[in-house]
Design a protein around this motif. Structure first.
Motif, PDB file in Angstrom:
ATOM      1  N   VAL A  23     -15.745  61.326  53.973  1.00  0.00           N
ATOM      2  CA  VAL A  23     -14.537  61.018  54.732  1.00  0.00           C
ATOM      3  C   VAL A  23     -13.722  62.303  54.901  1.00  0.00           C
ATOM      4  O   VAL A  23     -13.508  63.041  53.931  1.00  0.00           O
ATOM      5  N   VAL A  24     -13.271  62.560  56.116  1.00  0.00           N
ATOM      6  CA  VAL A  24     -12.562  63.807  56.399  1.00  0.00           C
ATOM      7  C   VAL A  24     -11.260  63.892  55.603  1.00  0.00           C
ATOM      8  O   VAL A  24     -10.958  64.904  54.968  1.00  0.00           O
ATOM      9  N   SER A  69     -22.846  67.886  35.364  1.00  0.00           N
ATOM     10  CA  SER A  69     -22.462  66.627  35.997  1.00  0.00           C
ATOM     11  C   SER A  69     -21.508  66.883  37.152  1.00  0.00           C
ATOM     12  O   SER A  69     -20.550  67.654  37.018  1.00  0.00           O
ATOM     13  N   VAL A  70     -21.802  66.226  38.286  1.00  0.00           N
ATOM     14  CA  VAL A  70     -20.956  66.376  39.475  1.00  0.00           C
ATOM     15  C   VAL A  70     -20.671  64.996  40.054  1.00  0.00           C
ATOM     16  O   VAL A  70     -21.280  63.994  39.649  1.00  0.00           O
ATOM     17  N   GLU A  71     -19.786  64.956  41.008  1.00  0.00           N
ATOM     18  CA  GLU A  71     -19.421  63.693  41.652  1.00  0.00           C
ATOM     19  C   GLU A  71     -19.793  63.694  43.129  1.00  0.00           C
ATOM     20  O   GLU A  71     -20.418  62.769  43.620  1.00  0.00           O
ATOM     21  N   THR A  72     -19.416  64.733  43.841  1.00  0.00           N
ATOM     22  CA  THR A  72     -19.575  64.768  45.294  1.00  0.00           C
ATOM     23  C   THR A  72     -20.663  65.751  45.709  1.00  0.00           C
ATOM     24  O   THR A  72     -21.138  66.568  44.923  1.00  0.00           O
ATOM     25  N   ALA A  73     -21.019  65.680  47.002  1.00  0.00           N
ATOM     26  CA  ALA A  73     -22.034  66.593  47.549  1.00  0.00           C
ATOM     27  C   ALA A  73     -21.558  68.042  47.480  1.00  0.00           C
ATOM     28  O   ALA A  73     -22.345  68.951  47.191  1.00  0.00           O
ATOM     29  N   LEU A  97      -7.632  47.170  60.728  1.00  0.00           N
ATOM     30  CA  LEU A  97      -8.748  47.743  59.979  1.00  0.00           C
ATOM     31  C   LEU A  97      -8.553  49.248  59.848  1.00  0.00           C
ATOM     32  O   LEU A  97      -8.135  49.907  60.814  1.00  0.00           O
ATOM     33  N   PRO A  98      -8.861  49.804  58.686  1.00  0.00           N
ATOM     34  CA  PRO A  98      -8.711  51.255  58.543  1.00  0.00           C
ATOM     35  C   PRO A  98      -9.734  51.998  59.392  1.00  0.00           C
ATOM     36  O   PRO A  98     -10.866  51.533  59.570  1.00  0.00           O
ATOM     37  N   VAL A  99      -9.347  53.099  59.920  1.00  0.00           N
ATOM     38  CA  VAL A  99     -10.241  53.945  60.712  1.00  0.00           C
ATOM     39  C   VAL A  99     -10.594  55.166  59.867  1.00  0.00           C
ATOM     40  O   VAL A  99      -9.714  55.921  59.449  1.00  0.00           O
ATOM     41  N   LEU A 100     -11.893  55.328  59.613  1.00  0.00           N
ATOM     42  CA  LEU A 100     -12.362  56.434  58.783  1.00  0.00           C
ATOM     43  C   LEU A 100     -13.082  57.455  59.655  1.00  0.00           C
ATOM     44  O   LEU A 100     -14.003  57.114  60.403  1.00  0.00           O
ATOM     45  N   GLU A 101     -12.675  58.684  59.568  1.00  0.00           N
ATOM     46  CA  GLU A 101     -13.338  59.767  60.291  1.00  0.00           C
ATOM     47  C   GLU A 101     -14.257  60.497  59.314  1.00  0.00           C
ATOM     48  O   GLU A 101     -13.859  60.831  58.202  1.00  0.00           O
ATOM     49  N   TYR A 159     -15.301  54.512  47.305  1.00  0.00           N
ATOM     50  CA  TYR A 159     -16.115  55.674  47.654  1.00  0.00           C
ATOM     51  C   TYR A 159     -17.360  55.235  48.418  1.00  0.00           C
ATOM     52  O   TYR A 159     -17.730  54.044  48.412  1.00  0.00           O
ATOM     53  N   ILE A 160     -18.008  56.184  49.056  1.00  0.00           N
ATOM     54  CA  ILE A 160     -19.285  55.967  49.740  1.00  0.00           C
ATOM     55  C   ILE A 160     -20.390  56.424  48.794  1.00  0.00           C
ATOM     56  O   ILE A 160     -20.306  57.503  48.197  1.00  0.00           O
TER      57      ILE A 160
END
Length: 399
Positions: free
Chosen positions: A279-280, A248-252, A294-298, A205-206
């Motif tokens: 990540v899209v 409690s949350v995880e993501t935006a 290499l993985p490409v992340l959008e 994760y970011i």
């Protein structure tokens, strides 16, 4: 002010326990009902008979007393008072409280209570100054436990220094303060805290280095001023505070939904370090490493929660406070952010690696309002939180 109140008084073992008799007498004179609890060690210094006679109440002593449990179980007893007072609070009791131990009646009551707790420490100066004791004190203060003393002076052991039990009038004054409704009583305040984790795949994760310590401290400080706090937290390193409503949350995106559900509020403090991007296309399985590839992340922008609430046309909180964690040109960037987002205040800080602030115990902030920038000295995050909470209270109450 104290007439009609009920106090659960836990008397710890120590020579200062004799002062508990005077404390009970004076509280009774002010119309307070005192429910006394004696530890085994306390019985070496004061007798159950003397305590019971002064309190005009049964003395509770044993966790496994079947008669006591039948008349008033320890869970009920822990919640039967307006305030729990520990006097004297020995090093042993402070250690049990900080460590979450519950192996006798006193420590079990302190773990089970949902009422505010005030402790009056008393011990030898070397015990009080021991690093372990000071760690326990710091933990308890962070948990919202109130302290009165100890004072500096000569002790029964012949030594001089901090560790002496506060005088009874000072303890009573602290009790009055603890039972006084704070300036934010009846106000609902929303606080966000911690980082968000934006998944790449099921194992990656970011994120960022936010510990959630400052947001947690702010929620506690607002709680201590009487506010009803909704605390929306990402996966922080520090545990959430007691006495607040925790979401409690995880993501935006989860944080945005939780904020929407928590509104309306009188004020909102956005201390969370929300990830700007996600990540899209999150992978449903772990992305495998392939030689030479290499993985490409959008990426896509996450919702701007601060701007959204700041610019609400209806139901906007009276005060919206944002945070700006910057690594350079702190004041300029934070000032621009306040105008761009539309919030009332920005709390700006320098989180460049050399400061040690991100994830650390201290903070050095600048409060930016429409009147300009106000630098605060570097201090503990708890103290930053207390000062900010009082500023919020002054703003909302017109003080």
């Amino acid at each position: 002010m104290l007439n009609g109140r009920t106090i659960l008084l836990i008397i710890g073992g120590g020579i200062a326990a004799f002062k508990s008799l005077d404390l009970i007498r004076r509280l009774r004179e002010e119309g307070v009902r005192v429910l006394p609890v004696l530890t085994k060690a306390a019985e070496e210094f004061v007798t159950p008979l003397s305590v019971s006679a002064l309190a005009a109440e049964k003395v509770y002593r044993d966790l496994f007393d079947l008669t006591d449990e039948a008349e008033m179980g320890h869970i009920e007893l822990s919640r039967a008072a307006d305030l729990v007072v520990v006097s004297p609070a020995t090093a042993d009791l402070l250690g049990k409280m900080a460590g979450g131990l519950a192996n006798d009646l006193a420590s079990t009551l302190l773990m089970a209570t949902d009422k505010p707790v005030l402790v009056a420490p008393a011990m030898n100066v070397r015990m009080w100054e021991h690093p372990a004791c000071q760690r326990n004190v710091s933990t308890l203060k962070s948990d919202g436990v109130l302290f009165v003393g100890p004072e500096e002076g000569s002790m029964a052991c012949g030594e001089f220094g901090p560790g002496r039990l506060s005088e009874v009038p000072d303890i009573i004054a602290a009790i009055r303060s603890a039972l006084t409704e704070g300036p934010l009583k009846g106000k609902h305040i929303l606080v966000t805290s911690g980082p968000t984790h934006e998944p790449i795949d099921p194992v990656r994760y970011i994120a960022n280095r936010s510990s959630g310590a400052q947001g947690t401290a702010i929620a506690k400080a607002l709680r201590d001023l009487g506010a009803d706090v909704s605390f929306v937290t990402g996966p922080a390193d520090v545990p959430p505070p007691r006495g607040v409503r925790v979401i409690s949350v995880e993501t935006a995106r989860e944080m945005k939904a939780a904020v929407d559900a928590a509104l309306p509020a009188d004020a909102a403090v956005f201390a969370a370090a929300v990830a700007d991007w996600r990540v899209v296309s999150e992978s449903g399985s772990k992305i495998k490493k392939e030689q030479g590839k290499l993985p490409v992340l959008e990426f896509s922008e996450n919702p701007d929660i601060l701007a959204r609430v700041s610019q609400m046309m209806e139901g906007r909180p009276r005060l919206v406070v944002g945070f700006a964690a910057e690594t350079d040109d702190v004041i300029a960037h934070a000032t621009a952010k306040r105008k761009r987002k539309g919030c009332d205040w920005i709390v700006a800080n320098d989180v460049s690696p050399a400061t040690g602030i991100m994830g650390g115990a201290e903070n050095a902030v600048t409060l930016i309002t429409e009147r300009g920038a106000e630098d605060w000295p570097r201090m503990g995050k708890d103290e930053v939180a207390r000062q900010l909470a009082h500023r919020i209270a002054d703003h909302l109450t017109g003080s």
